[in-house]
Design a protein around this motif. Sequence first.
Motif, PDB file in Angstrom:
ATOM      1  N   GLU A  92      -7.983  -0.177   6.199  1.00 22.88           N
ATOM      2  CA  GLU A  92      -8.762  -1.248   6.836  1.00 22.88           C
ATOM      3  C   GLU A  92      -9.574  -1.997   5.778  1.00 22.88           C
ATOM      4  O   GLU A  92      -9.672  -3.226   5.808  1.00 22.88           O
ATOM      5  N   SER A  93     -10.142  -1.245   4.843  1.00 19.42           N
ATOM      6  CA  SER A  93     -10.931  -1.862   3.770  1.00 19.42           C
ATOM      7  C   SER A  93     -10.078  -2.784   2.910  1.00 19.42           C
ATOM      8  O   SER A  93     -10.519  -3.870   2.522  1.00 19.42           O
ATOM      9  N   VAL A  94      -8.875  -2.347   2.614  1.00 19.97           N
ATOM     10  CA  VAL A  94      -7.961  -3.182   1.823  1.00 19.97           C
ATOM     11  C   VAL A  94      -7.696  -4.503   2.555  1.00 19.97           C
ATOM     12  O   VAL A  94      -7.744  -5.578   1.951  1.00 19.97           O
ATOM     13  N   ILE A  95      -7.469  -4.409   3.860  1.00 19.79           N
ATOM     14  CA  ILE A  95      -7.169  -5.624   4.641  1.00 19.79           C
ATOM     15  C   ILE A  95      -8.385  -6.566   4.649  1.00 19.79           C
ATOM     16  O   ILE A  95      -8.258  -7.767   4.398  1.00 19.79           O
ATOM     17  N   ILE A  96      -9.567  -6.001   4.914  1.00 19.90           N
ATOM     18  CA  ILE A  96     -10.786  -6.828   4.934  1.00 19.90           C
ATOM     19  C   ILE A  96     -11.009  -7.463   3.556  1.00 19.90           C
ATOM     20  O   ILE A  96     -11.287  -8.656   3.444  1.00 19.90           O
ATOM     21  N   ALA A  97     -10.876  -6.653   2.507  1.00 21.49           N
ATOM     22  CA  ALA A  97     -11.110  -7.163   1.140  1.00 21.49           C
ATOM     23  C   ALA A  97     -10.118  -8.264   0.796  1.00 21.49           C
ATOM     24  O   ALA A  97     -10.490  -9.287   0.211  1.00 21.49           O
ATOM     25  N   GLU A  98      -8.876  -8.074   1.176  1.00 18.60           N
ATOM     26  CA  GLU A  98      -7.866  -9.097   0.863  1.00 18.60           C
ATOM     27  C   GLU A  98      -8.200 -10.425   1.547  1.00 18.60           C
ATOM     28  O   GLU A  98      -7.934 -11.484   0.999  1.00 18.60           O
ATOM     29  N   LEU A 140       7.655   5.288  -8.110  1.00 17.90           N
ATOM     30  CA  LEU A 140       7.746   3.834  -7.890  1.00 17.90           C
ATOM     31  C   LEU A 140       6.417   3.214  -7.469  1.00 17.90           C
ATOM     32  O   LEU A 140       6.329   2.001  -7.243  1.00 17.90           O
ATOM     33  N   MET A 141       5.392   4.039  -7.396  1.00 21.08           N
ATOM     34  CA  MET A 141       4.070   3.594  -6.939  1.00 21.08           C
ATOM     35  C   MET A 141       3.513   2.448  -7.783  1.00 21.08           C
ATOM     36  O   MET A 141       2.759   1.614  -7.288  1.00 21.08           O
ATOM     37  N   GLU A 142       3.893   2.423  -9.041  1.00 20.16           N
ATOM     38  CA  GLU A 142       3.361   1.377  -9.937  1.00 20.16           C
ATOM     39  C   GLU A 142       3.711  -0.045  -9.482  1.00 20.16           C
ATOM     40  O   GLU A 142       3.085  -1.004  -9.915  1.00 20.16           O
ATOM     41  N   HIS A 143       4.725  -0.159  -8.616  1.00 14.14           N
ATOM     42  CA  HIS A 143       5.097  -1.486  -8.114  1.00 14.14           C
ATOM     43  C   HIS A 143       4.223  -1.925  -6.932  1.00 14.14           C
ATOM     44  O   HIS A 143       4.400  -3.010  -6.400  1.00 14.14           O
ATOM     45  N   TYR A 144       3.353  -1.044  -6.517  1.00 14.97           N
ATOM     46  CA  TYR A 144       2.484  -1.319  -5.365  1.00 14.97           C
ATOM     47  C   TYR A 144       1.121  -1.831  -5.828  1.00 14.97           C
ATOM     48  O   TYR A 144       0.774  -1.731  -7.004  1.00 14.97           O
ATOM     49  N   ASP A 145       0.347  -2.358  -4.866  1.00 11.01           N
ATOM     50  CA  ASP A 145      -0.986  -2.874  -5.185  1.00 11.01           C
ATOM     51  C   ASP A 145      -2.078  -1.819  -5.016  1.00 11.01           C
ATOM     52  O   ASP A 145      -3.048  -1.791  -5.768  1.00 11.01           O
ATOM     53  N   TYR A 146      -1.925  -0.986  -3.999  1.00 13.32           N
ATOM     54  CA  TYR A 146      -2.958  -0.007  -3.672  1.00 13.32           C
ATOM     55  C   TYR A 146      -2.337   1.370  -3.407  1.00 13.32           C
ATOM     56  O   TYR A 146      -1.225   1.452  -2.882  1.00 13.32           O
ATOM     57  N   ALA A 147      -3.070   2.404  -3.767  1.00  8.63           N
ATOM     58  CA  ALA A 147      -2.681   3.782  -3.436  1.00  8.63           C
ATOM     59  C   ALA A 147      -3.747   4.367  -2.530  1.00  8.63           C
ATOM     60  O   ALA A 147      -4.937   4.322  -2.868  1.00  8.63           O
ATOM     61  N   SER A 189     -16.029  -2.756   2.009  1.00 10.97           N
ATOM     62  CA  SER A 189     -14.566  -2.765   2.009  1.00 10.97           C
ATOM     63  C   SER A 189     -14.014  -3.164   0.651  1.00 10.97           C
ATOM     64  O   SER A 189     -13.032  -2.591   0.171  1.00 10.97           O
ATOM     65  N   VAL A 190     -14.647  -4.154   0.036  1.00 14.80           N
ATOM     66  CA  VAL A 190     -14.212  -4.582  -1.298  1.00 14.80           C
ATOM     67  C   VAL A 190     -14.325  -3.409  -2.281  1.00 14.80           C
ATOM     68  O   VAL A 190     -13.402  -3.145  -3.064  1.00 14.80           O
ATOM     69  N   ILE A 191     -15.427  -2.670  -2.200  1.00 14.24           N
ATOM     70  CA  ILE A 191     -15.636  -1.543  -3.128  1.00 14.24           C
ATOM     71  C   ILE A 191     -14.582  -0.462  -2.891  1.00 14.24           C
ATOM     72  O   ILE A 191     -13.953   0.036  -3.837  1.00 14.24           O
ATOM     73  N   ILE A 192     -14.359  -0.113  -1.620  1.00 14.73           N
ATOM     74  CA  ILE A 192     -13.358   0.920  -1.296  1.00 14.73           C
ATOM     75  C   ILE A 192     -11.972   0.468  -1.751  1.00 14.73           C
ATOM     76  O   ILE A 192     -11.229   1.223  -2.381  1.00 14.73           O
ATOM     77  N   ALA A 193     -11.632  -0.795  -1.450  1.00 17.53           N
ATOM     78  CA  ALA A 193     -10.308  -1.311  -1.814  1.00 17.53           C
ATOM     79  C   ALA A 193     -10.123  -1.315  -3.334  1.00 17.53           C
ATOM     80  O   ALA A 193      -9.060  -0.938  -3.839  1.00 17.53           O
ATOM     81  N   ILE A 251       0.852  -1.200   0.000  1.00 18.80           N
ATOM     82  CA  ILE A 251       0.000   0.000   0.000  1.00 18.80           C
ATOM     83  C   ILE A 251       0.885   1.246   0.000  1.00 18.80           C
ATOM     84  O   ILE A 251       1.770   1.383   0.845  1.00 18.80           O
ATOM     85  N   PHE A 252       0.633   2.113  -0.953  1.00 26.26           N
ATOM     86  CA  PHE A 252       1.408   3.354  -1.067  1.00 26.26           C
ATOM     87  C   PHE A 252       0.573   4.509  -0.531  1.00 26.26           C
ATOM     88  O   PHE A 252      -0.517   4.788  -1.043  1.00 26.26           O
ATOM     89  N   LEU A 253       1.068   5.171   0.491  1.00 27.79           N
ATOM     90  CA  LEU A 253       0.364   6.316   1.077  1.00 27.79           C
ATOM     91  C   LEU A 253       0.801   7.581   0.344  1.00 27.79           C
ATOM     92  O   LEU A 253       1.994   7.879   0.267  1.00 27.79           O
ATOM     93  N   LEU A 254      -0.192   8.283  -0.199  1.00 23.08           N
ATOM     94  CA  LEU A 254       0.072   9.464  -1.008  1.00 23.08           C
ATOM     95  C   LEU A 254      -0.338  10.740  -0.274  1.00 23.08           C
ATOM     96  O   LEU A 254      -1.371  10.745   0.409  1.00 23.08           O
ATOM     97  N   PRO A 255       0.399  11.815  -0.451  1.00 21.32           N
ATOM     98  CA  PRO A 255      -0.092  13.108   0.056  1.00 21.32           C
ATOM     99  C   PRO A 255      -1.183  13.612  -0.902  1.00 21.32           C
ATOM    100  O   PRO A 255      -1.209  13.224  -2.060  1.00 21.32           O
TER     101      PRO A 255
END
Lengths: 190, 190
Positions: A178-184, A157-164, B179-183, A119-123
């Motif tokens: 949190e949503s990414v974790i639940i979805a995964e 380098l963000m393109e190497h990540y799964d989520y932004a 969560s799936v939708i947000i992710a 996960i890439f955290l963006l400003p």
Amino acid sequence: MKKGLLIVLSGPSGVGKGTVCKALMKKVQNVTYSVSATTRQPRLGEVDGVNYFFKTHEEFRSMMENDQLLEHAEYVGNYYGTPRAFVEETLAAGKDIILEIEVQGALKVKEKFPEGIFIFLLPPSLEELKDRIRGRGTENEVVIDHRMNVAVEEIALMEHYDYAVVNDEIDLACKRIESVIIAEHCKIEK
Amino acid sequence: MKKGLLIVLSGPSGVGKGTVCKALMKKVQNVTYSVSATTRQPRLGEVDGVNYFFKTHEEFRSMMENDQLLEHAEYVGNYYGTPRAFVEETLAAGKDIILEIEVQGALKVKEKFPEGIFIFLLPPSLEELKDRIRGRGTENEVVIDHRMNVAVEEIALMEHYDYAVVNDEIDLACKRIESVIIAEHCKIEK
């Protein structure tokens, strides 16, 4: 036993990885925080073994030489690294673990754990990032400019990540992560 | 303009797709519900144009012949289908749309929209599913047994989906789908 998820939260210096990760750990259960080792000086309020394992350069070098770090990277004159054993033991116990690390380190972890969630955290904007770095009040303008240049390279380098995930508001950023974790966890393995 | 996400919520009859979808629509914003067409009789409280477009067999056949349905399937003697134009217009306008459809129909949509997000709603157990089908009170035991056989066959098709969400509690199932939708919105396109 099903292995836990390795979650890597990364992004440029100053984007708020630490703040977001701290808020996230209060919000989510069943995710263990991977405490990094570093040679940098503790900031006000940081506790050894909680925020970081604060190491001398000699101690850090010894960990590198004994293959006790999953990744390590130099950043603005200091070393940062992820102690390997704790990560592997946590995953093997079926628990998720989150690594809050610099971009260089994250890409090294990806080589070893391509199945990790990156996960890439963006400003919200580069202007906002500069304000945040400046607002921290710990660096002079030369260091700030250097960090901004590094940040621009890192964002590429963000393109190497799964989520932004945009860190516009801490609560929103936390909810997205949190949503990414639940979805995964709901993903069907092919 | 960036296209919206096509979200397909499917699963065996009786699993609670309708209830979960209804609760989800109250909770999430910016997701449009795709109203299906069907030849089955309205259940108590169902409203034409809101829950379904209730059609006669003749009307439905006309929609099929004029290619006005994205998919259609026969289920327990009735037809169900997804009106095509509304889905395509919603996506083109950059809005997410959710289709709550049977398993057969979902797989047909996947042929046309492989980029869709396919979510399979699972019962906590087959016993629980049987209780739910029976509890609905609209079917006799022969129909229930038939539905259970169909359900087992449908669950075997889960591997063609992207996510599996257990409908143990409606609120939890909703949170997982949200969560799936947000992710998915945070995913970095490769």
